[in-house]
Design an enzyme around this catalytic site. Structure first.
Site, PDB file in Angstrom:
ATOM      1  N   THR A  62       0.889  -1.132   0.000  1.00  9.90           N
ATOM      2  CA  THR A  62       0.000   0.000   0.000  1.00  9.90           C
ATOM      3  C   THR A  62       0.937   1.192   0.000  1.00  9.90           C
ATOM      4  O   THR A  62       2.132   1.020   0.181  1.00  9.90           O
ATOM      5  CB  THR A  62      -0.840  -0.074   1.292  1.00  9.90           C
ATOM      6  OG1 THR A  62      -1.653  -1.218   1.182  1.00  9.90           O
ATOM      7  CG2 THR A  62      -1.678   1.151   1.536  1.00  9.90           C
ATOM      8  N   ASP A  90      -9.633  -8.653   1.357  1.00  7.65           N
ATOM      9  CA  ASP A  90      -9.859  -7.953   2.638  1.00  7.65           C
ATOM     10  C   ASP A  90     -11.237  -8.270   3.236  1.00  7.65           C
ATOM     11  O   ASP A  90     -11.506  -7.926   4.385  1.00  7.65           O
ATOM     12  CB  ASP A  90      -9.715  -6.432   2.463  1.00  7.65           C
ATOM     13  CG  ASP A  90      -8.262  -5.987   2.626  1.00  7.65           C
ATOM     14  OD1 ASP A  90      -7.436  -6.801   3.059  1.00  7.65           O
ATOM     15  OD2 ASP A  90      -7.967  -4.816   2.320  1.00  7.65           O
ATOM     16  N   SER A  93     -11.020  -2.258   5.869  1.00 10.77           N
ATOM     17  CA  SER A  93      -9.619  -1.884   5.665  1.00 10.77           C
ATOM     18  C   SER A  93      -8.953  -1.569   6.997  1.00 10.77           C
ATOM     19  O   SER A  93      -9.621  -1.344   8.006  1.00 10.77           O
ATOM     20  CB  SER A  93      -9.583  -0.640   4.775  1.00 10.77           C
ATOM     21  OG  SER A  93      -8.277  -0.118   4.693  1.00 10.77           O
ATOM     22  N   GLY A 106       1.068  -1.491   5.108  1.00 14.53           N
ATOM     23  CA  GLY A 106       1.444  -2.591   6.004  1.00 14.53           C
ATOM     24  C   GLY A 106       0.295  -3.485   6.411  1.00 14.53           C
ATOM     25  O   GLY A 106       0.380  -4.176   7.430  1.00 14.53           O
ATOM     26  N   ASN A 113      -3.878  -3.471  -2.519  1.00 14.44           N
ATOM     27  CA  ASN A 113      -3.836  -4.509  -1.488  1.00 14.44           C
ATOM     28  C   ASN A 113      -2.447  -5.151  -1.508  1.00 14.44           C
ATOM     29  O   ASN A 113      -1.500  -4.554  -1.027  1.00 14.44           O
ATOM     30  CB  ASN A 113      -4.956  -5.540  -1.612  1.00 14.44           C
ATOM     31  CG  ASN A 113      -5.063  -6.377  -0.345  1.00 14.44           C
ATOM     32  OD1 ASN A 113      -4.555  -5.966   0.707  1.00 14.44           O
ATOM     33  ND2 ASN A 113      -5.688  -7.523  -0.407  1.00 14.44           N
TER      34      ASN A 113
HETATM   35  O1  DON Z   1      -7.002  -1.981   3.244  1.00 11.26           O
HETATM   36  C1  DON Z   1      -6.210  -2.677   3.852  1.00 11.26           C
HETATM   37  O2  DON Z   1      -6.161  -2.727   5.063  1.00 11.26           O
HETATM   38  C2  DON Z   1      -5.200  -3.477   3.062  1.00 11.26           C
HETATM   39  N1  DON Z   1      -5.718  -3.769   1.756  1.00 11.26           N
HETATM   40  C3  DON Z   1      -3.921  -2.720   3.000  1.00 11.26           C
HETATM   41  C4  DON Z   1      -2.849  -3.492   2.287  1.00 11.26           C
HETATM   42  C5  DON Z   1      -1.483  -3.047   2.610  1.00 11.26           C
HETATM   43  O3  DON Z   1      -1.268  -2.156   3.375  1.00 11.26           O
HETATM   44  C6  DON Z   1      -0.387  -3.809   1.988  1.00 11.26           C
HETATM   45  N2  DON Z   1       0.868  -3.126   2.227  1.00 11.26           N
HETATM   46  N3  DON Z   1       1.864  -3.357   2.651  1.00 11.26           N
END
Ligand code: DON
Length: 565
Positions: A375, A417, A446, A467, A395
C-alpha cells in the site's frame, strides 16, 4: 539482498537501543525541514511533482492529485488507478473531512464465492487473478477531491504523470528486486505484461506508453473515461477474459463517498482519522484511549512494559475489529460504544502485568447496545495551512498481479480484505465475521489509517502507513513516539516497531529488538514472531515544529522521500 538491506537498516537503527531494548536518550536527528509546504511519499519523483504543483499556486488537494498519479507511474507496486484508498483532510480553518474511495465488491459477488464445494476457502482465488479484483475507486476519488477542493485545472495536475510515463521511470534497487521477485506471479495472472520483458536492475528505465495513453484519455474525457468510456471497456474485457466478474455496470455505478472522520482526544491532542469502511480510526482510538491512563512515557521506549501494555490494548482492539467492523453502508457499527472510555477501561480491567492474556480466551467486548505485501501513504501540507493524509492501495504488491495490458496498469486484489468465511484468516492473518462478509456492492474492511493531529486548534502532524493489518499499530507507535517521547519526525519513523492483532496470538517484531526484551516477554507468556515481518509499516509523515516550519519523516525502510519549500 532485500534481507541484507533490511538487516542493515534495522541494525543501524538498533545502535540507538541499549541492551534492554530501551532508548537511552532521544536522538534529535531531523528529516528535511521546509518553511511552508511539503510532500512525503514513497518516491522522490512523486514528492517533487506534488511540491512543484504547490509552487505553481496549487493547494494540498491539487498536490494530492498530482502526487497520487505520479505514484501510479513511479511506484506501480501500490500507486494505482486500479485500486482505491482513503483521504483525511484538515483545512487551514480547522474544518476536517474524509473521502472513501475504497473498492467495492462486484454486483455478481456472492458471500461464498471463495469457498470450494466442501466449504473450504480457496485462498488463492481472492488473492491472485481476475476474480480477486474489486471495483477500483481511485479515479472517482481524485475527481471528487478536485471538484470539491481543488484549485488548478485537472489537466494541469495529470500532465506530470503523463510526462513521467512517456519519459520513463528509473528503477531503484529495491524496485528492481521487488519486480524480479514477482515474475512468477505476473506470469500466473497474465497472458503478458511489459514488466516481464526482462530481469530488472537498478538504473533501468521503464516507459509506460500504454499508461500514458490512458492518462491522456482521462485528461481529455474526465472521470467517465475510466468508469464508462474506452478505459472501462478495456478493463472489463481484460477481467472477463481472465475469468473475473466485473461488468460495465459495476464500473458505471461506482461512487466515492465523503464521510465524517473519526475524532478523539489523546493527551490534549485531537486525532482525526479514517472511519469505516476502514477500521483505522476506531482501532487507533481504542488502542490510544486504552493506554492513555497508563501514561506510557514512564516506561522506556520499546521496553518490556511498554510493549506489554500496548500489545494488550492492540489484542483487545483487533478482537473487536474482527467482530464489529465492516462497511457502514451495510452494517450497523456501535462506534460510540466501542470508543467510550468506560467501555475501554472495562476492556483493559483483566490485563495483568504478570501474565499475558490469551487471545483464545478473549472475545469481542460486550457493548450496551447498537447505536444508530503493498500500500502507499503520503502526507502533504500546503503553504496555506491545509493538510492531506492519503493511503492508497492495490492490497498486495501489484494487487491481483493482473496487468491491464492495453491500459498499462495493475488491478487490485482487495476482495481478500473481506472475510471469505468466519474465522478464516485473510492474507494478513486477520479473521472476520458477518460484519465483513462479502455482499454485492459492499466495501471490504480496511486497516488504512490516514491521520491528522492537531494541538490547541493548530496543525501538529500528518501521518499514515502501508502494512496491511500493521498499519494501525505503526501509525499508533508514531503518535506515541512524537507526542509521548518527543522524538523528531525522522527519528520517529525510523524507530523499530512491533505489532499484536489478537489472532494469531503473538507479537510481531522488526529485527532490531533485543533478546533480553524477548526473553522477559516470553516468560510472561507472550509468543514472539519475527518470521514474516522484518519490516512493519513504512511511515511517511510531517510534523509542524514549534517555529511553524515543517519536518518530514520519510521511512528509511523504503525509497521514501520528502520534498518541500
Ligand atoms: O485496506 C487494507 O487494510 C489493506 N488492503 C492494505 C494493504 C497493505 O497495506 C499492503 N501493504 N503493505
Amino acid at each position: 539482498m532485500k534481507k541484507f538491506i533490511i538487516l542493515l537498516v534495522t541494525s543501524i537503527l538498533c545502535i540507538q537501543c541499549n541492551t534492554k531494548g530501551e532508548t537511552p536518550q532521544v536522538d534529535k536527528t531531523h528529516g528535511l525541514i521546509a518553511e511552508k509546504a511539503m510532500v512525503v511519499s514513497a518516491r522522490e519523483e512523486a514528492s517533487k511533482i506534488g511540491v512543484e504543483i504547490m509552487k505553481q499556486g496549487g493547494n494540498a488537494f491539487d498536490a494530492m492529485i498530482a502526487t497520487d498519479l505520479a505514484l501510479l507511474v513511479s511506484y506501480p507496486v501500490a500507486g494505482n488507478i486500479g485500486g482505491g484508498g482513503f483521504m483525511v483532510f484538515r483545512m487551514k480553518d480547522g474544518t476536517t473531512g474524509s473521502l472513501d474511495f475504497r473498492e467495492k465488491a462486484p454486483l455478481a459477488a456472492t458471500k461464498n464465492m471463495y469457498l470450494d464445494a466442501d466449504g473450504t476457502v480457496n485462498s488463492d482465488a481472492s488473492k491472485i487473478g481476475a476474480l480477486a479484483v474489486g471495483i477500483p475507486g481511485t479515479i472517482a476519488g481524485l475527481f471528487e477531491v478536485h471538484q470539491k477542493l481543488g484549485s488548478l485545472p485537472f489537466e494541469k495536475l495529470i500532465e506530470p504523470a503523463i510526462q513521467l510515463a512517456l519519459n520513463g521511470v528509473v528503477v531503484t534497487e529495491k524496485q528492481a528486486q521487488n519486480l524480479n521477485d514477482h515474475t512468477d506471479d505476473f506470469r500466473a495472472a497474465n497472458k503478458r505484461t511489459i514488466l516481464l520483458d526482462k530481469v530488472w536492475k537498478k538504473g533501468d528505465t521503464i516507459k509506460y506508453l500504454k499508461l500514458a495513453e490512458t492518462l491522456k484519455r482521462i485528461k481529455a474525457n474526465g472521470r467517465d473515461e475510466f468508469y464508462k468510456g474506452e478505459t472501462a471497456n478495456i478493463i472489463v474485457d481484460q477481467v472477463q477474459e481472465l475469468g473475473g466478474i466485473i461488468t460495465k455496470e459495476d464500473l458505471a455505478s461506482y461512487v466515492a463517498v465523503w464521510r465524517d472522520p473519526i475524532t478523539f482526544m489523546y493527551k490534549g491532542h485531537k486525532i482525526i482519522s479514517m472511519p469505516p469502511p476502514s477500521s483505522g480510526g476506531i482501532c487507533l482510538s481504542q488502542i490510544l484511549k486504552s493506554i492513555e491512563p497508563y501514561d506510557v512515557k514512564q516506561y522506556a521506549h520499546n521496553s518490556t512494559k511498554y510493549i506489554q501494555v500496548i500489545a494488550e490494548a492492540e489484542r483487545r482492539a483487533y478482537a473487536d475489529r474482527s467482530y464489529f467492523l465492516g462497511d457502514p453502508d451495510f452494517v450497523n457499527i456501535p462506534t460510540d460504544s466501542l470508543m467510550s472510555e468506560n467501555y475501554l477501561s472495562k476492556r483493559m480491567s483483566d490485563f495483568n502485568w504478570e501474565k499475558a492474556t490469551q487471545s483464545n480466551a478473549l472475545f469481542r467486548g460486550s457493548i450496551p447496545g447498537y447505536e444508530s505485501d503493498e500500500t502507499t501513504h503520503y502526507s502533504i501540507v500546503d503553504p496555506f495551512g491545509n493538510s492531506v493524509a492519503v493511503t492508497t492501495t492495490l492490497n498486495a504488491a501489484y494487487g491481483s498481479k493482473v496487468y491491464v495490458e492495453e491500459g498499462g496498469f495493475f488491478l487490485n486484489n482487495e476482495m481478500d480484505d473481506f472475510s471469505a468465511k468466519p474465522g478464516e484468516p485473510n492474507m494478513y492473518g486477520l479473521v472476520g465475521a458477518e460484519a465483513n462478509a462479502i455482499a454485492p456492492q459492499k466495501r471490504m474492511l480496511s486497516s488504512m489509517s490516514p491521520t491528522i493531529i492537531e494541538k490547541d486548534g493548530q496543525l501538529k502532524m500528518v501521518v499514515g502507513s502501508p502494512g496491511g493489518s500493521t498499519i494501525i499499530t505503526s501509525v499508533m507507535q508514531n503518535i506515541l513516539n512524537v507526542l509521548d517521547f518527543d522524538m523528531s519526525m525522522q527519528e520517529s519513523v525510523s524507530k523499530p516497531r512491533f505489532h499484536h492483532q489478537w489472532l494469531p496470538d503473538n507479537i510481531k517484531f522488526e529485527t532490531s529488538f533485543d533478546t533480553i526484551v524477548f526473553n522477559s516477554l516470553h516468560k510472561l507468556g507472550y509468543e514472539i514472531d519475527q518470521s514474516n515481518s522484518p519490516v512493519i509499516g513504512k511511515v511517511d509523515a510531517i510534523l509542524v515544529l514549534p517555529d511553524g516550519k515543517l519536518e518530514g519523516g520519510a521511512d528509511p525502510r523504503g525509497d521514501d522521500s520528502a520534498a518541500g519549500f
